[in-house]
Design a protein around this motif. Structure first.
Motif, PDB file in Angstrom:
ATOM      1  N   LEU A  47      15.006  69.361  76.130  1.00  0.00           N
ATOM      2  CA  LEU A  47      15.557  70.144  77.235  1.00  0.00           C
ATOM      3  C   LEU A  47      16.637  71.076  76.708  1.00  0.00           C
ATOM      4  O   LEU A  47      17.505  70.661  75.931  1.00  0.00           O
ATOM      5  CB  LEU A  47      16.180  69.241  78.296  1.00  0.00           C
ATOM      6  N   ALA A  48      16.590  72.325  77.150  1.00  0.00           N
ATOM      7  CA  ALA A  48      17.708  73.239  76.949  1.00  0.00           C
ATOM      8  C   ALA A  48      18.609  73.156  78.180  1.00  0.00           C
ATOM      9  O   ALA A  48      18.123  73.034  79.308  1.00  0.00           O
ATOM     10  CB  ALA A  48      17.212  74.659  76.753  1.00  0.00           C
ATOM     11  N   PHE A  49      19.908  73.192  77.972  1.00  0.00           N
ATOM     12  CA  PHE A  49      20.823  73.173  79.105  1.00  0.00           C
ATOM     13  C   PHE A  49      22.127  73.852  78.724  1.00  0.00           C
ATOM     14  O   PHE A  49      22.366  74.188  77.552  1.00  0.00           O
ATOM     15  CB  PHE A  49      21.066  71.745  79.606  1.00  0.00           C
ATOM     16  N   VAL A  50      22.962  74.063  79.716  1.00  0.00           N
ATOM     17  CA  VAL A  50      24.239  74.757  79.540  1.00  0.00           C
ATOM     18  C   VAL A  50      25.372  73.777  79.789  1.00  0.00           C
ATOM     19  O   VAL A  50      25.389  73.073  80.800  1.00  0.00           O
ATOM     20  CB  VAL A  50      24.372  75.942  80.517  1.00  0.00           C
TER      21      VAL A  50
ATOM     22  N   ILE B  24      25.283  76.655  74.794  1.00  0.00           N
ATOM     23  CA  ILE B  24      23.879  76.349  75.035  1.00  0.00           C
ATOM     24  C   ILE B  24      23.495  75.197  74.110  1.00  0.00           C
ATOM     25  O   ILE B  24      23.718  75.257  72.896  1.00  0.00           O
ATOM     26  CB  ILE B  24      22.989  77.572  74.767  1.00  0.00           C
ATOM     27  N   PHE B  25      22.898  74.154  74.694  1.00  0.00           N
ATOM     28  CA  PHE B  25      22.603  72.935  73.958  1.00  0.00           C
ATOM     29  C   PHE B  25      21.142  72.527  74.166  1.00  0.00           C
ATOM     30  O   PHE B  25      20.487  72.949  75.127  1.00  0.00           O
ATOM     31  CB  PHE B  25      23.517  71.792  74.412  1.00  0.00           C
ATOM     32  N   VAL B  26      20.671  71.682  73.235  1.00  0.00           N
ATOM     33  CA  VAL B  26      19.328  71.111  73.337  1.00  0.00           C
ATOM     34  C   VAL B  26      19.443  69.595  73.268  1.00  0.00           C
ATOM     35  O   VAL B  26      20.110  69.041  72.380  1.00  0.00           O
ATOM     36  CB  VAL B  26      18.410  71.619  72.215  1.00  0.00           C
ATOM     37  N   LEU B  27      18.809  68.949  74.224  1.00  0.00           N
ATOM     38  CA  LEU B  27      18.686  67.492  74.243  1.00  0.00           C
ATOM     39  C   LEU B  27      17.272  67.174  73.750  1.00  0.00           C
ATOM     40  O   LEU B  27      16.304  67.345  74.476  1.00  0.00           O
ATOM     41  CB  LEU B  27      18.910  66.981  75.665  1.00  0.00           C
TER      42      LEU B  27
ATOM     43  N   GLU C  92      24.048  72.049  69.494  1.00  0.00           N
ATOM     44  CA  GLU C  92      24.481  73.324  70.056  1.00  0.00           C
ATOM     45  C   GLU C  92      23.763  74.475  69.372  1.00  0.00           C
ATOM     46  O   GLU C  92      23.580  74.482  68.145  1.00  0.00           O
ATOM     47  CB  GLU C  92      25.996  73.484  69.915  1.00  0.00           C
ATOM     48  N   LEU C  93      23.385  75.501  70.164  1.00  0.00           N
ATOM     49  CA  LEU C  93      22.718  76.690  69.636  1.00  0.00           C
ATOM     50  C   LEU C  93      23.648  77.888  69.527  1.00  0.00           C
ATOM     51  O   LEU C  93      23.267  78.899  68.936  1.00  0.00           O
ATOM     52  CB  LEU C  93      21.532  77.068  70.540  1.00  0.00           C
ATOM     53  N   THR C  94      24.851  77.797  70.080  1.00  0.00           N
ATOM     54  CA  THR C  94      25.723  78.972  70.182  1.00  0.00           C
ATOM     55  C   THR C  94      27.076  78.748  69.523  1.00  0.00           C
ATOM     56  O   THR C  94      28.061  79.392  69.887  1.00  0.00           O
ATOM     57  CB  THR C  94      25.926  79.330  71.666  1.00  0.00           C
ATOM     58  N   ALA C  95      27.128  77.890  68.519  1.00  0.00           N
ATOM     59  CA  ALA C  95      28.408  77.597  67.866  1.00  0.00           C
ATOM     60  C   ALA C  95      28.979  78.821  67.158  1.00  0.00           C
ATOM     61  O   ALA C  95      30.189  78.887  66.918  1.00  0.00           O
ATOM     62  CB  ALA C  95      28.228  76.452  66.872  1.00  0.00           C
TER      63      ALA C  95
ATOM     64  N   TRP D 125      22.165  87.250  76.506  1.00  0.00           N
ATOM     65  CA  TRP D 125      21.870  86.927  75.118  1.00  0.00           C
ATOM     66  C   TRP D 125      20.575  86.126  75.068  1.00  0.00           C
ATOM     67  O   TRP D 125      20.122  85.575  76.074  1.00  0.00           O
ATOM     68  CB  TRP D 125      23.008  86.084  74.509  1.00  0.00           C
ATOM     69  N   SER D 126      19.983  86.067  73.872  1.00  0.00           N
ATOM     70  CA  SER D 126      18.826  85.203  73.649  1.00  0.00           C
ATOM     71  C   SER D 126      18.978  84.500  72.308  1.00  0.00           C
ATOM     72  O   SER D 126      19.680  84.977  71.406  1.00  0.00           O
ATOM     73  CB  SER D 126      17.519  86.006  73.685  1.00  0.00           C
ATOM     74  N   VAL D 127      18.303  83.351  72.187  1.00  0.00           N
ATOM     75  CA  VAL D 127      18.351  82.572  70.958  1.00  0.00           C
ATOM     76  C   VAL D 127      17.085  81.720  70.897  1.00  0.00           C
ATOM     77  O   VAL D 127      16.511  81.363  71.940  1.00  0.00           O
ATOM     78  CB  VAL D 127      19.625  81.680  70.930  1.00  0.00           C
ATOM     79  N   ALA D 128      16.631  81.423  69.701  1.00  0.00           N
ATOM     80  CA  ALA D 128      15.482  80.538  69.535  1.00  0.00           C
ATOM     81  C   ALA D 128      15.918  79.084  69.702  1.00  0.00           C
ATOM     82  O   ALA D 128      17.093  78.748  69.506  1.00  0.00           O
ATOM     83  CB  ALA D 128      14.851  80.747  68.163  1.00  0.00           C
ATOM     84  N   PRO D 129      14.984  78.180  70.054  1.00  0.00           N
ATOM     85  CA  PRO D 129      15.363  76.766  70.240  1.00  0.00           C
ATOM     86  C   PRO D 129      15.922  76.097  68.996  1.00  0.00           C
ATOM     87  O   PRO D 129      16.589  75.063  69.108  1.00  0.00           O
ATOM     88  CB  PRO D 129      14.041  76.116  70.673  1.00  0.00           C
ATOM     89  N   ASP D 130      15.677  76.686  67.803  1.00  0.00           N
ATOM     90  CA  ASP D 130      16.263  76.105  66.594  1.00  0.00           C
ATOM     91  C   ASP D 130      17.605  76.741  66.247  1.00  0.00           C
ATOM     92  O   ASP D 130      18.197  76.431  65.205  1.00  0.00           O
ATOM     93  CB  ASP D 130      15.294  76.241  65.419  1.00  0.00           C
ATOM     94  N   GLY D 131      18.121  77.638  67.106  1.00  0.00           N
ATOM     95  CA  GLY D 131      19.420  78.257  66.896  1.00  0.00           C
ATOM     96  C   GLY D 131      19.379  79.562  66.121  1.00  0.00           C
ATOM     97  O   GLY D 131      20.409  80.206  65.961  1.00  0.00           O
ATOM     98  N   ARG D 132      18.198  79.974  65.665  1.00  0.00           N
ATOM     99  CA  ARG D 132      18.104  81.220  64.913  1.00  0.00           C
ATOM    100  C   ARG D 132      17.893  82.404  65.861  1.00  0.00           C
ATOM    101  O   ARG D 132      17.494  82.245  66.999  1.00  0.00           O
ATOM    102  CB  ARG D 132      16.964  81.142  63.906  1.00  0.00           C
ATOM    103  N   GLY D 133      18.159  83.612  65.336  1.00  0.00           N
ATOM    104  CA  GLY D 133      17.878  84.834  66.083  1.00  0.00           C
ATOM    105  C   GLY D 133      18.792  85.085  67.259  1.00  0.00           C
ATOM    106  O   GLY D 133      18.372  85.723  68.237  1.00  0.00           O
TER     107      GLY D 133
END
Length: 700
Positions: A44-47, A72-75, A86-89, A133-141
């Motif tokens: 799950l992606a969540f804020v 933005i985080f992934v569980l 975290e994807l947005t550190a 903003w946008s980001v990939a689920p692995d934190g890249r891009g």
């Protein structure tokens, strides 16, 4: 194991140390059964979100009110592990809100505002805004998609590419409270790097666009043109290019106050959303909306969380089951203070997995209403079912966890093609077609045929704060100007051209040119759009009869311009010339007849004649004793036909005889809610008060 546990429990002594362990075993088994409803919930992606410093539907999303904290985080293993990455550190400290996973599961959209301090008021940091903003689920891009001095938030991927979101690019301010609260409406980003473009010209706020399974958009729109400002924030629909705007649910409904956070249920025509309050952040009770059951009231809604009443519109004591208010809605008029209760626990940001199972954020704490600053961080993520059972997925004790969504491919709705007509688009116009204006709700008087439609433009407010300045006696009134009229055929049909990208409202006129009924909403056209309807607020559950109509057999009418002084609207130019020619000879001087001064001399914020005549015209004003609380006004409640003064003048007054143009001027003014000014700009108002002409509204 249930029978074994039950047998063991029956044999245990009350003080046995085995009780806590037995309870945990049974509780974990119950949890496993609950999650067994799913094959695999997946990551799950969540804020993680720090709530705004001001608890209100408007202010909660402004960058100027944003509180730092979160991301933005992934569980990765929801239900099995609280480990979240975290994807947005890499972003500076700031605030984060809203989230949407692309249909292929490869990209995550979100809104972010850089901020490192907690604002102490709503005007301290107007330069702070949210961008997309946008980001990939692995934190890249990690990529920024929008920029500029605008709040951009609530983004959704579109099936045909691009992003629909909410933005303050429309311009203007809200009308009914202190600000500055900039208006935000639907906006489109065709591709990364493109210039965003406004696709909604509504004059007040819109929220939470969502793509339905048939490719249309559903969103929440605040709709209070000449009516109550609190209760009408309901679901609207449109095509992804902003055309074909129509109510989906609740524009004649006072309970619930509004529906936000719409999401299409997979494999269903139903929509899930949050029945929430106006004077608080978006949170309340989760419902399902089913258009097959109707478009207003409680009948089309199924309460999935009946333990939580609808905030602000229902008593927290009876949970909406009836009580003193009855089974369907609160009483007319403002709610008594004792009835404006907030529920003791709330849900928000539901995401449907099916009609019976959904992810949502839940809080055990009571909803905090305005004007509370810095409401507590209170929401955890849960898996919830329609029976009211819920299981915790994740909770951060210091920040709310919101807007959760699975990171996985999902069915892509159809990409609806454009239906805009190029020739009309080139002229920045569109057309409206009406089959029969007499097919109306509420019914129009049977003995009053409609002969024309008056077209008014509703003007966005260009200055912050309610009634600063007033445009007429009506409290928190929208500005207006009158474009003119178009004919209605003998069979009730009408077909006409109208300018695109302007918020418009229509009035059905009798043979004398007086409004029988007035829209308490707005409509608008995309360039090249062709819109049709059955009647004047017709019953939406009735099919249109198949028949030929007169207006369809001719070219669309062109708007006949309104009298001088109607665009831009100006009482001194529209009405005062009639009074100067026929009235001031008696109604002027130190002792005017009847004590009524009808001269154009300045008198306070208006003129002497306006102050004398405007109270004699029934106008709709938020909070007035005669009220505008009802969602639908009956015909002839406001304006020229309801004015005893104009009726008496028409019957004969001291030998005064007015020609058709003079009557049109008076009726146009009275039906435009008896306004004085056609602008919110103070300098231009001073010029209008003096009888001078202005160029027109600063913002159309």
């Amino acid at each position: 194991p249930w029978r074994a546990w039950a047998a063991e429990a029956a044999a245990l002594a009350a003080d046995s140390p085995r009780w806590p362990e037995l309870w945990r075993e049974a509780r974990w088994a119950q949890r496993a059964l609950f999650f067994g409803q799913l094959d695999d919930l997946g990551p799950l992606a969540f804020v993680k979100h720090a709530p705004s410093m001001f608890s209100h539907q408007l202010t909660q999303y402004y960058g100027s009110c944003a509180v730092p904290g979160g991301g933005i985080f992934v569980l990765d293993r929801p239900g099995a592990s609280w480990a979240a990455r975290e994807l947005t550190a890499d972003l500076p400290t700031g605030a984060f809100q809203h989230l949407d996973v692309s249909f292929d599961g490869q990209q995550i959209l979100f809104a972010y505002c850089e901020t490192q301090t907690i604002p102490v008021n709503r005007e301290q940091h107007l330069e702070r805004v949210f961008s997309l903003w946008s980001v990939a689920p692995d934190g890249r891009g990690l990529q920024r998609l929008t920029s500029g001095p605008f709040d951009d938030f609530s983004p959704r991927w579109l099936p045909g590419g691009g992003v629909v979101f909410v933005s303050t690019r429309r311009g203007g301010y809200h009308r009914c409270g202190q600000g500055p609260c900039r208006v935000y409406t639907l906006t489109l980003l065709d591709a990364p790097g493109a210039e965003p473009r406004t696709i909604s010209w509504h004059e007040t706020q819109e929220w939470d666009p969502a793509v339905l399974n048939d490719g249309r958009l559903a969103y929440t729109r605040w709709d209070y043109v000449d009516r109550d400002a609190v209760f009408y924030q309901q679901l609207w629909g449109a095509r992804p290019d902003g055309s074909n705007v129509a109510i989906l649910y609740g524009n004649h409904t006072r309970n619930p106050t509004g529906l936000w956070e719409a999401r299409a249920v997979p494999g269903s025509t139903r929509i899930m959303g949050t029945a929430a309050a106006h004077h608080a952040m978006t949170a309340g009770s989760v419902v399902l909306f089913d258009a097959r059951a109707g478009y207003d009231g409680l009948e089309p809604l199924e309460r999935l969380t009946p333990d939580v009443p609808f905030p602000e519109s229902e008593s927290a004591v009876d949970n909406g089951a009836g009580g003193a208010w009855g089974p369907t809605s609160p009483p007319a008029g403002p709610l008594p203070a004792a009835a404006q209760r907030w529920p003791g626990s709330t849900y928000k940001s539901p995401y449907p997995l099916s009609e019976r199972l959904f992810i949502a954020s839940f809080s055990y704490d009571p909803l905090i209403g305005e004007p509370n600053r810095n409401p507590p961080n209170q929401y955890g993520l849960y898996l919830v079912d329609a029976a009211g059972r819920r299981e915790l997925l994740y909770r951060d004790p210091n920040l709310s966890s919101l807007w959760a969504m699975p990171i996985a491919p999902r069915p892509t709705p159809p990409a609806l093609p454009s239906q805009l007509q190029p020739t009309l688009a080139a002229a920045d116009e569109g057309t409206y077609f009406m089959q029969d204006v007499h097919r109306a709700w509420p019914p129009l008087p049977a003995d009053t045929p409609i002969r024309a439609l008056r077209i008014l433009q509703v003007l966005p407010k260009t200055t912050p704060h309610a009634n600063q300045p007033y445009v007429g006696l009506a409290n928190a009134s929208p500005g207006k100007q009158v474009l003119g009229t178009v004919p209605v055929e003998a069979d009730g049909s009408a077909y006409f051209r109208a300018p695109a990208r302007l918020p418009l409202a229509f009035q059905a006129l009798d043979a004398e040119g007086r409004a029988v009924q007035t829209m308490r909403s707005i409509t608008y056209l995309q360039p090249g759009e062709q819109v049709g309807c059955v009647g004047c607020h017709e019953q939406r559950t009735e099919a249109a009869p198949a028949r030929q109509v007169a207006a369809a057999r001719r070219a669309p009418s062109v708007i006949r311009p309104a009298p001088d002084g109607a665009r831009p609207f100006s009482y001194p130019l529209l009405v005062q010339p009639v009074l100067d020619a026929s009235c001031v000879s008696c109604h002027s001087g130190p002792t005017p007849d009847g004590g009524v001064d009808l001269t154009g001399r300045p008198d306070g914020h208006y003129t002497a004649s306006y102050n004398a005549l405007a109270p004699r015209v029934p106008y709709t004003a938020w909070g007035a004793p005669e009220g505008n609380w009802e969602p639908l006004a009956p015909p002839d409640k406001f304006g020229a036909r309801a004015s005893a003064f104009l009726t008496q003048l028409r019957a004969g007054h001291e030998g005064v005889v007015l020609d058709d143009e003079a009557w049109e001027r008076l009726y146009t003014w009275a039906d435009a809610n008896a306004l004085f000014y056609g602008t919110f700009e103070p300098a231009d108002q001073l010029r209008q008060q003096a009888g001078e002409r202005i160029a027109g509204p600063a913002l159309e």
